[in-house]
Write a protein that holds these residues in place. Structure first.
Motif, PDB file in Angstrom:
ATOM      1  N   VAL A  16       0.860  -1.296  -0.118  1.00  0.00           N
ATOM      2  CA  VAL A  16       0.084  -0.140   0.049  1.00  0.00           C
ATOM      3  C   VAL A  16       0.883   1.128   0.022  1.00  0.00           C
ATOM      4  N   ALA A  59      -3.109  -2.063   5.972  1.00  0.00           N
ATOM      5  CA  ALA A  59      -3.485  -0.804   5.065  1.00  0.00           C
ATOM      6  C   ALA A  59      -3.925   0.190   5.789  1.00  0.00           C
ATOM      7  N   GLU A  60      -4.737   0.438   6.679  1.00  0.00           N
ATOM      8  CA  GLU A  60      -4.861   1.595   7.515  1.00  0.00           C
ATOM      9  C   GLU A  60      -3.765   2.280   8.035  1.00  0.00           C
ATOM     10  N   TYR A  64      -3.490   5.715  13.689  1.00  0.00           N
ATOM     11  CA  TYR A  64      -3.930   4.387  13.505  1.00  0.00           C
ATOM     12  C   TYR A  64      -4.038   3.378  14.860  1.00  0.00           C
ATOM     13  N   GLU A 104      -2.146   3.989   4.609  1.00  0.00           N
ATOM     14  CA  GLU A 104      -2.939   4.928   4.153  1.00  0.00           C
ATOM     15  C   GLU A 104      -2.949   6.372   4.995  1.00  0.00           C
ATOM     16  N   ARG A 105      -2.851   6.137   6.183  1.00  0.00           N
ATOM     17  CA  ARG A 105      -2.642   7.158   6.948  1.00  0.00           C
ATOM     18  C   ARG A 105      -1.397   8.020   6.695  1.00  0.00           C
ATOM     19  N   ARG A 148       2.059   2.108  -3.526  1.00  0.00           N
ATOM     20  CA  ARG A 148       1.081   2.236  -4.349  1.00  0.00           C
ATOM     21  C   ARG A 148       1.087   3.789  -4.189  1.00  0.00           C
ATOM     22  N   HIS A 149       1.460   4.293  -2.984  1.00  0.00           N
ATOM     23  CA  HIS A 149       1.226   5.785  -2.882  1.00  0.00           C
ATOM     24  C   HIS A 149       2.565   6.442  -3.116  1.00  0.00           C
ATOM     25  N   ALA A 208      -7.362  -1.852  -1.017  1.00  0.00           N
ATOM     26  CA  ALA A 208      -6.143  -0.794  -0.990  1.00  0.00           C
ATOM     27  C   ALA A 208      -4.941  -1.003  -1.688  1.00  0.00           C
ATOM     28  N   ALA A 210       0.412   7.794   4.132  1.00  0.00           N
ATOM     29  CA  ALA A 210       0.438   8.629   2.672  1.00  0.00           C
ATOM     30  C   ALA A 210      -0.382   9.667   2.645  1.00  0.00           C
ATOM     31  N   ALA A 211      -1.236   9.752   3.587  1.00  0.00           N
ATOM     32  CA  ALA A 211      -2.157  10.892   3.335  1.00  0.00           C
ATOM     33  C   ALA A 211      -1.661  12.184   3.786  1.00  0.00           C
TER      34      ALA A 211
END
Length: 382
Positions: free
Chosen positions: A23, A317-318, A336, A321-322, A26-27, A62, A324-325
């Motif tokens: 994940v 994943a969480e 998280y 993504e946090r 991907r970012h 994700a 990457a934000a």
């Protein structure tokens, strides 16, 4: 000059560590996974996993791998049966071929899927962590047993039950649940053991008595994996060889039906003995900059909630993504953790209840209620 991305190091190349890396990549964020296995095929990965729509599949979405998962998974593996010790069917919950609630996939196939999605060189093999030394400001120096070292801005422990990273955050250690598994494998079952293959079916079958049971799971390629489960001390069977283990188990399960006992007669091995351990229900830690945990390292529980790998991948994943934000790295990690703690506590409580329902004094009667609740959670199952 743009701020360089954080140096993120993951300890452990299981589902959690690999999902987290995928994940992040991907970012567009760099990450390195340090795995103690010497290579991807260093050891067998074990049985199969059911990845749930509301957790494991969320993580795969994700990761951009949901379609590949569905192509490799086995919807029929969701079937569930409960038997008594004689082999009488008490509960039968078949699965439809198009049921995507929680399809099964072999652990080895899932690992290959995740590894194949990563950039070359992401995983550094044969890297066993010896020590993680805090350097201040959340940074750590990682010293490995091969003499090499590296530094990171965020250390992520995805290294399972005996995590080497967990002691940086918590003094908690896994405790014995009171239940021991002995693992047995049968191959080519449809040809060599057709009666047993018919009884067990395409998914998971639990044959239970008070305080013990045979837990059989169909894998791909004509393989059935069975856990002989019973209550015993954590060091049970430590001095027994394979032949002695087989003899002891045949005596222990002498009151089970002959087809079920065939699992122990014909089992090809490995007869590995595993004490089932768990971290305390509700395990959590005070947030510390620069380090956190995923999966079993954070919330090891018994397999009787069916949530271990699912929660591990959702954690991964969480967190990714946090991060990457954007925003401060430490705030992303803390957010998280605060979301993960209550979710894992709820699942761990269900797992603790489940192991008592299935391998406890209530026998099949308690297990029947436990599995009815599980099957009721899928609106596609009757």
């Amino acid at each position: 000059m743009p701020t360089p991305p954080p140096r993120i190091a993951v300890i452990g190349g299981g589902p959690a560590g690999l999902t987290f890396a995928r994940v992040l990549q991907r970012h567009g964020l760099p990450v390195t996974v340090h795995e103690r296995d010497r290579d991807p095929v260093d050891r067998a990965q074990g049985g199969s996993l059911d990845l749930h729509r509301d957790s494991g599949q969320v993580a795969l979405t994700a990761a951009g791998l949901l379609d590949e998962f569905f192509a490799a998974s086995r919807p029929e593996g969701q079937a569930l049966r409960l038997l008594d010790r004689a082999g009488t069917v008490l509960l039968n919950a078949p699965a439809d071929p198009d049921d995507r609630f929680k399809p099964e996939i072999d652990r080895g196939e899932l690992r290959a899927l995740l590894l194949g999605s990563l950039e070359p060189g992401t995983v550094e093999w044969d890297r066993r962590l010896r020590a993680a030394v805090p350097l201040g400001d959340g940074r750590h120096r990682l010293d490995f047993t091969d003499g090499r070292s590296t530094t990171c801005d965020l250390l992520v422990g995805a290294d399972g039950a005996r995590s080497a990273v967990r002691p940086l955050l918590s003094d908690a250690e896994p405790a014995h649940s009171g239940v021991v598994f002995v693992d047995v494998v049968l191959t080519d079952v449809d040809r060599a053991h057709p009666e047993l293959a018919e009884l067990i079916g395409h998914g998971m079958t639990f044959a239970l008595d008070e305080g013990k049971g045979l837990l059989a799971q169909r894998n791909s390629g004509g393989v059935i994996r069975v856990h002989a489960a019973f209550r015993a001390p954590s060091d049970w069977g430590r001095d027994l060889d394979r032949g002695a283990l087989r003899a002891v188990l045949l005596e222990m399960f002498a009151d089970f039906g002959p087809v079920l006992r065939d699992v122990l007669h014909r089992g090809e091995g490995p007869f590995d003995v595993r004490a089932i351990t768990a971290l305390p229900v509700g395990h959590r830690w005070r947030h510390r900059p620069g380090v956190t945990l995923l999966g079993d390292a954070a919330h090891l529980m018994s397999p009787f909630a069916g949530q271990g790998a699912n929660l591990a991948m959702l954690d991964a994943a969480e967190l990714a993504e946090r991060i990457a934000a954007g925003g401060p790295l430490d705030e992303a990690v803390a957010a998280y953790e605060e979301r993960m703690f209550p979710r894992s506590a709820e699942a761990a409580a269900r797992a603790a209840t489940g192991i008592e329902d299935c391998i406890g004094p209530g026998g099949p009667a308690h297990a029947f209620a436990h599995f009815q609740a599980i099957t009721a959670g899928n609106p596609q199952r009757t």
